[in-house]
Design an enzyme around this catalytic site. Sequence first.
Site, mmCIF file in Angstrom:
data_model
loop_
_atom_site.group_PDB
_atom_site.id
_atom_site.type_symbol
_atom_site.label_atom_id
_atom_site.label_comp_id
_atom_site.label_asym_id
_atom_site.label_seq_id
_atom_site.Cartn_x
_atom_site.Cartn_y
_atom_site.Cartn_z
ATOM 1 N N HIS A 9 -10.068 -5.090 10.382
ATOM 2 C CA HIS A 9 -10.637 -4.945 9.042
ATOM 3 C C HIS A 9 -11.894 -4.085 8.997
ATOM 4 O O HIS A 9 -12.582 -4.068 7.992
ATOM 5 C CB HIS A 9 -10.993 -6.332 8.482
ATOM 6 C CG HIS A 9 -9.822 -7.105 7.978
ATOM 7 N ND1 HIS A 9 -8.689 -7.304 8.719
ATOM 8 C CD2 HIS A 9 -9.611 -7.737 6.794
ATOM 9 C CE1 HIS A 9 -7.830 -8.028 8.014
ATOM 10 N NE2 HIS A 9 -8.364 -8.295 6.842
ATOM 11 N N GLU A 16 0.813 -1.216 0.000
ATOM 12 C CA GLU A 16 0.000 0.000 0.000
ATOM 13 C C GLU A 16 0.847 1.267 0.000
ATOM 14 O O GLU A 16 0.525 2.227 -0.699
ATOM 15 C CB GLU A 16 -0.969 0.009 1.191
ATOM 16 C CG GLU A 16 -2.230 -0.836 0.987
ATOM 17 C CD GLU A 16 -2.005 -2.327 1.171
ATOM 18 O OE1 GLU A 16 -0.880 -2.721 1.543
ATOM 19 O OE2 GLU A 16 -2.954 -3.104 0.954
#
Lengths: 345, 392
Positions: free
Chosen positions: A129, A60
């Site tokens: 998450h 990322e």
Amino acid sequence: MRNVQYREALREAMQEEMRTDDRIFLMGEEVAEYNGAYKVSQGMVEEFGARRIIDSPISETGFAGLGVGAAMYGLRPIIEFMSWSFCLVAADQIINNAPKMLYMSGGQFGCPAVFRGNNGAGGQLGSTHSWCVESMFSSVPGLKLAVPSTPRDAKGMLKAAIRDEDPVFYLESERMLGMGARGDKDFSRYLANGKWAPPTFEEDDNFVIDFGKADIKKAGADCTIVTAGRPVHFALEAAEQLEKEGIDIEVIDVRTYRPLDIETIVNSVRKTNYCVVVDQSWPFASVASEIASQVYERCFDDLDNSIIRVNNDDVPAPYNRTMEQEMLPNARKIIEAVRNVTYNA
Amino acid sequence: MNEATLLLSKKSEKTFMSSAAQDKAQANQIAPELSNDKLIDMLKSMMQIRRFEERTMQSYMQQKIGGFCHIYIGQEAVAVGSISALKSDDPIVGAYRDHGFALARGMDPKYAMAEMFGKVTGCSKGKGGSMHFFDKEHHMYGGHAIVGGQCPLGTGLAFASQYEKKDNVTLCYLGDGAVNQGAFHEAMNLAAIWNLPIIFVLENNSYSMGTHINRGTAMANDLRAKAEAYGMRYAECDGLDVLDVYTTFKREVDKTRNAKNPQWERGMIPSYKREGEANGPCFMNVKTYRYKGHSMSDPQKYRAKEEVEAKQELDPINRLVNLLIEKNISTQDQIDEFDKAAKAEAQAAVKYANESPDMPQEELFTDIYVNPYGPYKKGELPEMLKGKDLGE
Ligand SMILES: Cc1ncc(C[n+]2csc(CCOP(=O)(O)OP(=O)(O)O)c2C)c(N)n1
Ligand SMILES: [Mg+2]
């Protein structure tokens, strides 16, 4: 009316913009050969090829920063995070580099990139998450932040995001990707403008929803609910219940937290004299707190009671199914809040 | 003149002198493709940086400059040698020790100095400071102050030029401390899998602040391993020798320039070699040294004075001066003239910075959005870019 899923609306927006501007590319994990981890980009590599639809490794920091660099050069990157939860490892690139480049360079290099992906609790994914990033990131000047709540908004706002010259954080929701023309539940009777799905291509092939314009999803006279994204649906669910009790709420979908259309909110509060703010991040220093305080600053005298915030509970997201539902700013909590705030009406 | 100024000007009286031993070492190293003019340009450019940085230090001590300020003295050959090997539109990006490569790229020193003075006439309009120089006209994509954070940006620049099917090479500079950041490794990997036209330029001055590279970096004695891990070409050069820097960069830049992305072909499964590809990215270890502290506030307790002095014996400017004299390319008189000009230019930069207007209040709210809203306003381009062709 077209029955377009939220995910298809996102795809249409990207496809239409990519067809007219070669500088736009889509990069992210599994966006090409896998067809998108959530099938948002299904079929796009077939149409645009591997130069423009790019599978990135799980890096990322690397690919978000690449997007910033490419945007400085003059391209128009769309960077997909499989989930906004995973953007945290790229914090330096997305909240240091992307939004501040223009300022630090004295106006020389902007960052016309879109960062997009799922935000908020999916289904029992646990705390790592289930991040809601709107409160954290809305406080950063230099970026724009959008939280679309319907397929129609998902398309029109994404087109605006792609055309914007500034970095846009585009917060979608795994729980809404499959939402079609009527939503999970049919709330279309409430829709103030009567539209949930994007227009047909014949109707309007250049349909864009500008940033900074809140949408009154349901008009009402008794209490203003200010929200965005998935909680818009919780608010409409609450409206249905409250209607039976004779309370007619107005649901304002702010659509973008940056810029924030405070005028529409203020106008509504001046009319209803009551306000509940709903957001799916934690309460402390949240977008709900910010909106509540802006409303106090502007219409203290119009309020007949204090404002109540409805947020995610101030705990990490649990795995347990029932508890996960419980922690969200769900319809039950909104109903309670509206009752509490309007008791003196 | 106050005390600080005196001290500094005394130091800067020291002229760049020749030494016989260095002459020998350098004697055979002139690159055949380097014209005399180019050699002289490189000397002037290094002198410009040196004299500019002396004025920077002076101005910092006079509190005209604030914040963190990192001096480039000792490393001049790295910026000058590498940039001399580029085309004028090849992008460069680097860390906060950015004065050297901004000037080497062609930024007028007055805009650099004005930036550090926080003036609106600065290259970044006084909003970036010493660590955040940018110059769009010269394809200088910034000094970046989060260690390693510029590596993904450089990768993006290289990605973009490849995407646009241009034949540019991006130089992404980083310090030896930055190789321990995840951002560096992710950027290296992305550059390798997409075969991007980028050279990661390690400005290896052996220290990140006070930490010697061997204390902080595994395999510091064999940095080729970092490149091999990503199937990337590795090269090294002597960063105190501008000719070695130039020739090494010329060779590697030319190789990197044709990097094509194999994955544009769908279904292509790339394979890798430890030594990398002739037409692909490169990791370049440039061994250099900084003579001054890490930043202006560093008393340098972590290294011996003798170590610094030994390196100063190898001064890149002196070495080039010696060579030019020995080869009859220049005379000491000419070199004195160049030096005088460099000093005068640095002094003029300070004057410009001093006399520039302060940042007006309105500027606080400009340049935050290109498409502004609410309290924000669209900004004007910096003075430096007005009337310039930015290729838009
Ligand atoms: C992420 C991050 N951590 C720490 C710092 C503070 N810091 C600034 S420079 C520096 C040392 C970097 O050394 P190196 O990369 O070798 O570059 P040099 O200063 O030698 O040019 C440190 C620790 C920072 N700017 N960014
Ligand atoms: Mg170092």
